[in-house]
Design an enzyme around this catalytic site. Sequence first.
Site, PDB file in Angstrom:
ATOM      1  N   ASN A  10      44.279  67.951   2.779  1.00  5.74           N
ATOM      2  CA  ASN A  10      45.375  68.909   2.980  1.00  5.74           C
ATOM      3  C   ASN A  10      45.747  68.869   4.457  1.00  5.74           C
ATOM      4  OD1 ASN A  10      47.157  71.004   3.100  1.00  5.74           O
ATOM      5  ND2 ASN A  10      45.660  72.615   2.649  1.00  5.74           N
ATOM      6  N   LYS A  12      48.141  70.311   5.907  1.00  9.52           N
ATOM      7  CA  LYS A  12      48.737  71.565   6.401  1.00  9.52           C
ATOM      8  C   LYS A  12      49.989  71.252   7.232  1.00  9.52           C
ATOM      9  CE  LYS A  12      44.209  73.626   5.881  1.00  9.52           C
ATOM     10  NZ  LYS A  12      43.239  74.642   6.280  1.00  9.52           N
ATOM     11  N   HIS A  96      47.193  78.122  -1.986  1.00 12.02           N
ATOM     12  CA  HIS A  96      46.248  77.960  -0.880  1.00 12.02           C
ATOM     13  C   HIS A  96      46.061  79.313  -0.191  1.00 12.02           C
ATOM     14  CE1 HIS A  96      44.453  76.766   2.905  1.00 12.02           C
ATOM     15  NE2 HIS A  96      44.031  75.695   2.258  1.00 12.02           N
ATOM     16  N   GLU A  98      45.936  80.127   2.797  1.00  7.26           N
ATOM     17  CA  GLU A  98      46.870  80.385   3.907  1.00  7.26           C
ATOM     18  C   GLU A  98      48.214  80.865   3.373  1.00  7.26           C
ATOM     19  OE1 GLU A  98      46.293  76.594   5.761  1.00  7.26           O
ATOM     20  OE2 GLU A  98      44.262  77.214   6.293  1.00  7.26           O
ATOM     21  N   GLU A 168      37.747  77.536  -2.610  1.00  6.93           N
ATOM     22  CA  GLU A 168      37.675  77.508  -1.148  1.00  6.93           C
ATOM     23  C   GLU A 168      37.269  78.876  -0.617  1.00  6.93           C
ATOM     24  OE1 GLU A 168      40.222  74.208   0.682  1.00  6.93           O
ATOM     25  OE2 GLU A 168      41.588  75.845   0.263  1.00  6.93           O
ATOM     26  N   GLY A 174      38.267  76.009   8.094  1.00  7.68           N
ATOM     27  CA  GLY A 174      38.601  75.791   9.503  1.00  7.68           C
ATOM     28  C   GLY A 174      37.647  76.467  10.470  1.00  7.68           C
ATOM     29  N   SER A 213      35.531  73.353   5.340  1.00  9.77           N
ATOM     30  CA  SER A 213      34.685  72.632   6.304  1.00  9.77           C
ATOM     31  C   SER A 213      33.829  71.538   5.648  1.00  9.77           C
ATOM     32  CB  SER A 213      33.807  73.605   7.100  1.00  9.77           C
ATOM     33  OG  SER A 213      34.621  74.461   7.885  1.00  9.77           O
ATOM     34  N   GLY A 234      40.550  69.906   4.854  1.00  7.85           N
ATOM     35  CA  GLY A 234      41.559  70.214   5.865  1.00  7.85           C
ATOM     36  C   GLY A 234      41.373  69.337   7.093  1.00  7.85           C
TER      37      GLY A 234
HETATM   38  P1  13P Z   1      38.931  72.761   6.515  1.00  6.09           P
HETATM   39  O1  13P Z   1      38.375  71.538   5.832  1.00  6.09           O
HETATM   40  O2  13P Z   1      39.602  72.460   7.823  1.00  6.09           O
HETATM   41  O3  13P Z   1      37.933  73.874   6.590  1.00  6.09           O
HETATM   42  O4  13P Z   1      40.130  73.304   5.583  1.00  6.09           O
HETATM   43  C1  13P Z   1      39.877  73.525   4.241  1.00  6.09           C
HETATM   44  C2  13P Z   1      41.169  73.762   3.573  1.00  6.09           C
HETATM   45  O5  13P Z   1      41.812  74.774   3.764  1.00  6.09           O
HETATM   46  C3  13P Z   1      41.680  72.707   2.709  1.00  6.09           C
HETATM   47  O6  13P Z   1      42.755  73.151   1.976  1.00  6.09           O
END
Ligand code: 13P
Length: 253
Positions: A10, A12, A96, A98, A168, A174, A213, A234
């Site tokens: 992803n 983003k 997601h 976010e 997630e 993140g 992560s 991510g």
């Molecule tokens: P990270 O791998 O940066 O923690 O992000 C996970 C994520 O939100 C994937 O959609």
Amino acid sequence: MSRTPLIAGNWKMHGTIEEAEERVAAVLPRIATLESVEHGVCVPFTALQAVVDSTRGSALKVFAQNMHYAPDGAFTGEISAPMLTELDVHGVLLGHSERRTLFGETDKALQLKVPAALDAGLEVILCVGETEDERENGDTERRLRHQVQEDLEKVPTERLGEITIAYEPIWAIGTGKVATAEQAQDALAFVRALVADRSKEQAERTRILYGGSMKPDNAAELLALPDCDGGLIGGASLDVEQIVAIIEAAARS
Ligand code: 13P
């Protein structure tokens, strides 16, 4: 039933069209001979067409990061399923965290988005997961139950197995914090059990990913969990070496 693992990056809101094309061009030859894993990328809208065009004929699955539930209409700033299929996009990431926490995405809207995407022929990756407060208050299962039941309510039972669900934990996104193997397996198995409440057969087909992560150094342990069918990645998906290492770990799992 054996489920082919999916490693979905992803991206983003990162990168130019040129960077997107360079990244996939660097990754694809490195994973071309790996057969027992699928790779997808969730691409910013601006780079979707370029990534679809430059990877045509490869096994890469290209996903958008969001979609409106209506086919068209007065929805300024939104993109519909027919607009994505016109680009030859393979699928769409929905719900997601976010989008949920920063942009007001609701379970009511997801209840319409998921079947709209399926009906348009798009593969869906639906994200679910709890906040840190919900975990600390013992509310993880309540939150997951609400999201899975509500978001999939209008999906016909016989199509449930087509959906990929990404679990997630929001506190692990993140942050560098990662769920322990036990926390991840408990949640992944719980999500599968929620699908099984509607159909055991479909629950065996449903892919459930871990996201939060996931990195080269923890991927093998997470991917070996009985209910883990891949990862939604991510930060590490923006780095060629890291995403290749995670895809290789999935091919070995
Ligand atoms: P990270 O791998 O940066 O923690 O992000 C996970 C994520 O939100 C994937 O959609």
